[in-house]
Scaffold this active site. Structure first.
Site, short mmCIF file in Angstrom:
data_model
loop_
_atom_site.label_atom_id
_atom_site.label_comp_id
_atom_site.label_asym_id
_atom_site.label_seq_id
_atom_site.Cartn_x
_atom_site.Cartn_y
_atom_site.Cartn_z
N PHE A 203 -14.41 3.15 8.95
CA PHE A 203 -13.07 3.44 8.44
C PHE A 203 -13.01 3.47 6.92
O PHE A 203 -11.95 3.74 6.33
CB PHE A 203 -12.06 2.40 8.98
CG PHE A 203 -12.35 0.98 8.58
CD1 PHE A 203 -11.89 0.46 7.38
CD2 PHE A 203 -13.10 0.14 9.41
CE1 PHE A 203 -12.15 -0.85 7.00
CE2 PHE A 203 -13.38 -1.17 9.04
CZ PHE A 203 -12.90 -1.66 7.84
N TYR B 37 -12.33 -2.65 -2.20
CA TYR B 37 -12.71 -2.72 -0.79
C TYR B 37 -14.23 -2.70 -0.59
O TYR B 37 -14.71 -2.31 0.48
CB TYR B 37 -12.05 -1.58 -0.01
CG TYR B 37 -10.62 -1.88 0.42
CD1 TYR B 37 -10.30 -3.06 1.12
CD2 TYR B 37 -9.58 -0.99 0.15
CE1 TYR B 37 -8.99 -3.33 1.51
CE2 TYR B 37 -8.27 -1.26 0.54
CZ TYR B 37 -7.99 -2.43 1.22
OH TYR B 37 -6.70 -2.70 1.63
N ARG C 221 3.76 -6.72 9.43
CA ARG C 221 3.02 -5.68 10.15
C ARG C 221 3.56 -5.47 11.55
O ARG C 221 3.54 -4.34 12.07
CB ARG C 221 1.53 -6.00 10.15
CG ARG C 221 0.89 -5.71 8.78
CD ARG C 221 -0.44 -6.37 8.64
NE ARG C 221 -1.21 -5.88 7.48
CZ ARG C 221 -2.38 -6.39 7.11
NH1 ARG C 221 -2.90 -7.38 7.79
NH2 ARG C 221 -3.01 -5.88 6.08
N GLU D 296 -10.10 -10.90 -6.69
CA GLU D 296 -9.19 -9.76 -6.62
C GLU D 296 -8.16 -9.79 -7.75
O GLU D 296 -7.83 -8.76 -8.34
CB GLU D 296 -8.50 -9.72 -5.26
CG GLU D 296 -9.48 -9.38 -4.13
CD GLU D 296 -8.85 -9.42 -2.74
OE1 GLU D 296 -9.57 -9.14 -1.78
OE2 GLU D 296 -7.65 -9.74 -2.61
N ARG E 156 -0.91 -14.37 4.18
CA ARG E 156 -1.59 -13.72 5.31
C ARG E 156 -0.72 -13.87 6.57
O ARG E 156 -0.61 -12.95 7.38
CB ARG E 156 -2.96 -14.34 5.56
CG ARG E 156 -3.99 -14.07 4.49
CD ARG E 156 -4.63 -12.71 4.55
NE ARG E 156 -5.46 -12.46 5.70
CZ ARG E 156 -6.18 -11.36 5.87
NH1 ARG E 156 -6.16 -10.39 4.95
NH2 ARG E 156 -6.89 -11.17 6.94
N ASN F 3 -0.99 -0.06 7.78
CA ASN F 3 -0.46 -1.41 8.02
C ASN F 3 0.21 -2.05 6.79
O ASN F 3 0.38 -3.26 6.72
CB ASN F 3 -1.54 -2.31 8.62
CG ASN F 3 -2.72 -2.51 7.69
OD1 ASN F 3 -2.75 -1.97 6.59
ND2 ASN F 3 -3.68 -3.29 8.14
N THR G 3 -4.17 -7.77 11.10
CA THR G 3 -4.53 -6.43 10.58
C THR G 3 -4.03 -5.32 11.51
O THR G 3 -3.55 -4.29 11.05
CB THR G 3 -6.07 -6.35 10.44
OG1 THR G 3 -6.51 -7.47 9.67
CG2 THR G 3 -6.50 -5.06 9.76
N LYS H 186 0.83 -1.19 0.00
CA LYS H 186 0.00 0.00 0.00
C LYS H 186 0.89 1.26 0.00
O LYS H 186 2.11 1.18 0.17
CB LYS H 186 -0.97 -0.08 1.19
CG LYS H 186 -1.90 -1.32 1.05
CD LYS H 186 -3.12 -1.32 1.94
CE LYS H 186 -2.87 -1.66 3.36
NZ LYS H 186 -4.11 -2.07 4.11
N HIS I 157 -1.83 -5.40 1.73
CA HIS I 157 -3.09 -6.12 1.59
C HIS I 157 -2.76 -7.50 1.09
O HIS I 157 -1.86 -7.67 0.26
CB HIS I 157 -4.00 -5.42 0.56
CG HIS I 157 -5.16 -6.29 0.15
ND1 HIS I 157 -6.32 -6.36 0.88
CD2 HIS I 157 -5.31 -7.17 -0.89
CE1 HIS I 157 -7.15 -7.23 0.30
NE2 HIS I 157 -6.56 -7.74 -0.76
#
Ligand code: UDP
Ligand code: MG
Length: 151
Positions: free
Chosen positions: A57, A49, A102, A126, A85, A112, A91, A9, A115
């Protein structure tokens, strides 16, 4: 073989962590099959998203993800969805395990860094959203049998 979508990100790009994040995924044994550097527009970010639309948020998340370019990638490997993941961590960075990206590089959920698709089904959706089929490049890796293989 599974595939999963990974985004570095805008905070990851701005902080010079593209190489570090790619290195960790490569070190894990995952294989990069697609990558592009993009600055996404609001409508595209909202589609990516969509599941979070209406949450408190959401607006901030869209602002964050569209604020600056990001690195979008597809990584491949056995159980790639779960493996990535796990490498990203929880998260909320203060709940992420030590050794995860993270934990090691972030403090707040709103910044963070990454994704990663959270299920095989969402990974397919995705990847289709972010990449055209011709932008994905399967390749044979010489070290493959030393990375994946059941006994
Ligand atoms: N997010 C946030 N505040 C929250 C929850 C989520 O800013 O209270 C952001 C955060 O960047 C997170 C993203 O929204 O990575 C998507 O949330 P999700 O629950 O899908 O987390 P992820 O799958 O990225 O771990
Ligand atoms: Mg998610």
């Amino acid at each position: 073989m599974e595939r999963t979508l990974v985004l570095i990100k805008p905070d990851g790009v701005q902080r010079g962590l593209i190489g570090e994040i790619i290195k960790r995924l490569e070190n894990r044994g995952l294989k990069l099959v697609a990558a592009k550097f993009v600055h996404v527009h609001r409508a595209f970010a909202e589609e990516h998203y969509a599941i979070h639309k209406g949450k408190p948020f959401f607006e901030g998340l869209i602002e964050y993800i569209t604020s600056s370019p990001l690195m979008a990638m597809v990584w491949e490997g056995p159980q790639a969805v779960a493996a990535v993941r796990q490498t990203m961590g929880a998260t909320k960075p203060t709940e992420a395990a030590p050794g995860t990206i993270r934990h090691d590089f972030a403090l707040e959920m709103g910044r963070n860094l990454t994704h990663a698709s959270d299920s095989i089904e969402n990974a397919k959706t995705e990847i289709d959203l972010w990449f055209k089929p011709e932008e994905i490049f399967p390749w044979d890796r010489a070290s493959e049998e030393w990375i994946s293989g059941s006994n």
